[in-house]
Design a protein around this motif. Structure first.
Motif, PDB file in Angstrom:
ATOM      1  N   THR A   1      10.716   6.434  -0.841  1.00  0.00           N
ATOM      2  CA  THR A   1       9.651   7.341  -0.395  1.00  0.00           C
ATOM      3  C   THR A   1       9.110   8.185  -1.536  1.00  0.00           C
ATOM      4  O   THR A   1       7.903   8.432  -1.618  1.00  0.00           O
ATOM      5  N   ILE A   2       9.983   8.609  -2.434  1.00  0.00           N
ATOM      6  CA  ILE A   2       9.585   9.517  -3.513  1.00  0.00           C
ATOM      7  C   ILE A   2       8.626   8.837  -4.485  1.00  0.00           C
ATOM      8  O   ILE A   2       7.620   9.422  -4.912  1.00  0.00           O
ATOM      9  N   VAL A   3       8.899   7.575  -4.848  1.00  0.00           N
ATOM     10  CA  VAL A   3       8.083   6.887  -5.854  1.00  0.00           C
ATOM     11  C   VAL A   3       6.626   6.740  -5.404  1.00  0.00           C
ATOM     12  O   VAL A   3       5.703   7.158  -6.122  1.00  0.00           O
ATOM     13  N   PRO A   4       6.356   6.155  -4.228  1.00  0.00           N
ATOM     14  CA  PRO A   4       4.940   6.087  -3.815  1.00  0.00           C
ATOM     15  C   PRO A   4       4.336   7.449  -3.530  1.00  0.00           C
ATOM     16  O   PRO A   4       3.131   7.651  -3.735  1.00  0.00           O
ATOM     17  N   GLY A   5       5.168   8.411  -3.097  1.00  0.00           N
ATOM     18  CA  GLY A   5       4.650   9.763  -2.877  1.00  0.00           C
ATOM     19  C   GLY A   5       4.161  10.397  -4.166  1.00  0.00           C
ATOM     20  O   GLY A   5       3.103  11.040  -4.198  1.00  0.00           O
ATOM     21  N   ILE A   6       4.919  10.217  -5.256  1.00  0.00           N
ATOM     22  CA  ILE A   6       4.491  10.747  -6.557  1.00  0.00           C
ATOM     23  C   ILE A   6       3.216  10.046  -7.031  1.00  0.00           C
ATOM     24  O   ILE A   6       2.323  10.678  -7.605  1.00  0.00           O
ATOM     25  N   ALA A   7       3.116   8.732  -6.786  1.00  0.00           N
ATOM     26  CA  ALA A   7       1.909   7.993  -7.183  1.00  0.00           C
ATOM     27  C   ALA A   7       0.676   8.559  -6.484  1.00  0.00           C
ATOM     28  O   ALA A   7      -0.368   8.782  -7.120  1.00  0.00           O
ATOM     29  N   ILE A   8       0.776   8.788  -5.185  1.00  0.00           N
ATOM     30  CA  ILE A   8      -0.346   9.363  -4.433  1.00  0.00           C
ATOM     31  C   ILE A   8      -0.685  10.754  -4.966  1.00  0.00           C
ATOM     32  O   ILE A   8      -1.850  11.089  -5.189  1.00  0.00           O
TER      33      ILE A   8
ATOM     34  N   GLU B   1       0.864  -1.185   0.000  1.00  0.00           N
ATOM     35  CA  GLU B   1       0.000   0.000   0.000  1.00  0.00           C
ATOM     36  C   GLU B   1       0.899   1.233   0.000  1.00  0.00           C
ATOM     37  O   GLU B   1       1.924   1.273   0.668  1.00  0.00           O
ATOM     38  N   TRP B   2       0.514   2.261  -0.748  1.00  0.00           N
ATOM     39  CA  TRP B   2       1.393   3.407  -0.984  1.00  0.00           C
ATOM     40  C   TRP B   2       1.768   4.135   0.309  1.00  0.00           C
ATOM     41  O   TRP B   2       2.924   4.505   0.492  1.00  0.00           O
ATOM     42  N   GLY B   3       0.802   4.362   1.186  1.00  0.00           N
ATOM     43  CA  GLY B   3       1.116   5.042   2.440  1.00  0.00           C
ATOM     44  C   GLY B   3       2.052   4.225   3.315  1.00  0.00           C
ATOM     45  O   GLY B   3       2.973   4.764   3.939  1.00  0.00           O
ATOM     46  N   ALA B   4       1.828   2.908   3.365  1.00  0.00           N
ATOM     47  CA  ALA B   4       2.715   2.039   4.140  1.00  0.00           C
ATOM     48  C   ALA B   4       4.112   2.011   3.527  1.00  0.00           C
ATOM     49  O   ALA B   4       5.119   1.894   4.252  1.00  0.00           O
ATOM     50  N   MET B   5       4.220   2.113   2.208  1.00  0.00           N
ATOM     51  CA  MET B   5       5.526   2.153   1.548  1.00  0.00           C
ATOM     52  C   MET B   5       6.290   3.420   1.927  1.00  0.00           C
ATOM     53  O   MET B   5       7.510   3.384   2.146  1.00  0.00           O
ATOM     54  N   ILE B   6       5.581   4.545   2.026  1.00  0.00           N
ATOM     55  CA  ILE B   6       6.234   5.788   2.454  1.00  0.00           C
ATOM     56  C   ILE B   6       6.713   5.664   3.893  1.00  0.00           C
ATOM     57  O   ILE B   6       7.827   6.093   4.238  1.00  0.00           O
ATOM     58  N   ALA B   7       5.883   5.061   4.743  1.00  0.00           N
ATOM     59  CA  ALA B   7       6.272   4.885   6.143  1.00  0.00           C
ATOM     60  C   ALA B   7       7.519   4.013   6.260  1.00  0.00           C
ATOM     61  O   ALA B   7       8.407   4.288   7.079  1.00  0.00           O
ATOM     62  N   ALA B   8       7.587   2.955   5.436  1.00  0.00           N
ATOM     63  CA  ALA B   8       8.755   2.075   5.487  1.00  0.00           C
ATOM     64  C   ALA B   8       9.997   2.760   4.941  1.00  0.00           C
ATOM     65  O   ALA B   8      11.120   2.490   5.395  1.00  0.00           O
TER      66      ALA B   8
END
Length: 300
Positions: free
Chosen positions: A268-275, A249-256
């Motif tokens: 962090t940047i990749v899932p952040g851009i997706a969101i 999940e994108w938010g969990a990926m940023i947290a990790a």
């Protein structure tokens, strides 16, 4: 004179709903003429394709670990978006994360719309229900939305199902107020009065005649609420209240990835851009729908 009166009454009994097919074509044409809305439609379409065809767009398991390639930068050894701290392919996790975001977003918005539309219809049509229902909505508005969602999840437990419930409950007050306002403006119009005088039941008046005339604000609200739902899902997962590891999940990926910001910022940047892109897309499409469905826009 009697014949003329009868004809007039028959015409007034039916709600003034325009031809749906022509209306859809007109709204779609206006939506595509809005450049930002067209960009949003493209982004949303790409997300749907990613979510539906995720197994065909990657050969990696989003949860499979390979410590020999951990924290690799984008473009290395077949991992074009890089890998995370456990060697999991970020492209695969983004694809399957799109699926989770869509499922949670659509489910929570639909549940919220069902609850909000029902409460708004009843509160707007029945005066004796207006006070109690709206005071309940005011009580829910007293809590910031994310805190209300956190409170619900704290009571129910951490899972994506409970995230759906929390976000849907959070969506009900806003939807109910929008529908209530539309019902209040419609229930005293001539076609509703004619339906009552001809013995039409309240259920028929509400769901067959009033509700179809409230669809424009409901559609706009639902589209823009998708952005809020996806962002809220990511926020709750970031806080550890939503998707649990190793769910992609994108938010969990940023947290990790926040612990690796200096060494592997792509985590962090990749899932952040997706969101960011998906939330932006639903917001601009919602704005475009609002303009396309507003009859006064032609005048302006």
């Amino acid at each position: 004179m009697a014949t003329d009166t009868a004809v007039t009454t028959d015409v007034q009994v039916e709600a003034p709903i325009p031809d749906q097919q022509n209306r859809v074509k007109t709204v779609w044409r206006k939506l595509l003429q809005n450049r930002w809305a067209a960009v949003g439609i493209v982004i949303i379409t790409l997300q749907v394709i990613m979510a539906v065809f995720a197994p065909l767009l990657t050969s990696y398991d989003p949860t499979a670990q390979d410590l020999s390639v951990k924290e690799r930068p984008p473009g290395s050894e077949g991992h074009w978006l890089g890998t995370d701290e456990f060697g999991r392919d970020l492209w695969s996790r983004i694809l399957y994360g799109a699926r989770i975001s869509l499922i949670v977003g659509i489910s929570s918005v639909l549940l919220g719309l069902i609850g909000g539309v029902l409460m708004g219809l009843l509160a707007g049509y029945y005066r004796w229900l207006d006070g109690p229902f709206m005071r309940l909505m005011d009580l829910m508005f007293a809590f910031p939305g994310i805190l209300l969602a956190m409170l619900i999840i704290a009571m129910l437990g951490t899972s994506l199902v409970n995230v759906v419930i929390a976000i849907s409950v959070w969506s009900i007050p806003s939807c109910a107020r929008i529908v209530r306002g539309s019902v209040l403006s419609l229930k005293n119009q001539e076609f509703v009065l004619a339906l009552r005088s001809n013995g039409a039941s309240d259920i028929r008046i509400l769901f067959k005649h009033i509700l179809p005339n409230c669809t424009a604000p409901i559609i706009v609200f639902g589209t823009m609420r998708m952005a809020t739902a996806i962002l809220s899902t990511s926020a709750l997962s970031f806080l550890g209240l939503g998707a649990q590891p190793p769910t992609p999940e994108w938010g969990a990926m940023i947290a990790a990835g926040r612990d690796f910001m200096w060494t592997s910022p792509h985590m962090t940047i990749v899932p952040g851009i997706a969101i960011m892109l998906v939330v932006f897309a639903f917001n601009v499409v919602g704005d475009g729908l609002r303009d396309a469905l507003d009859p006064n826009m032609e005048v302006r």
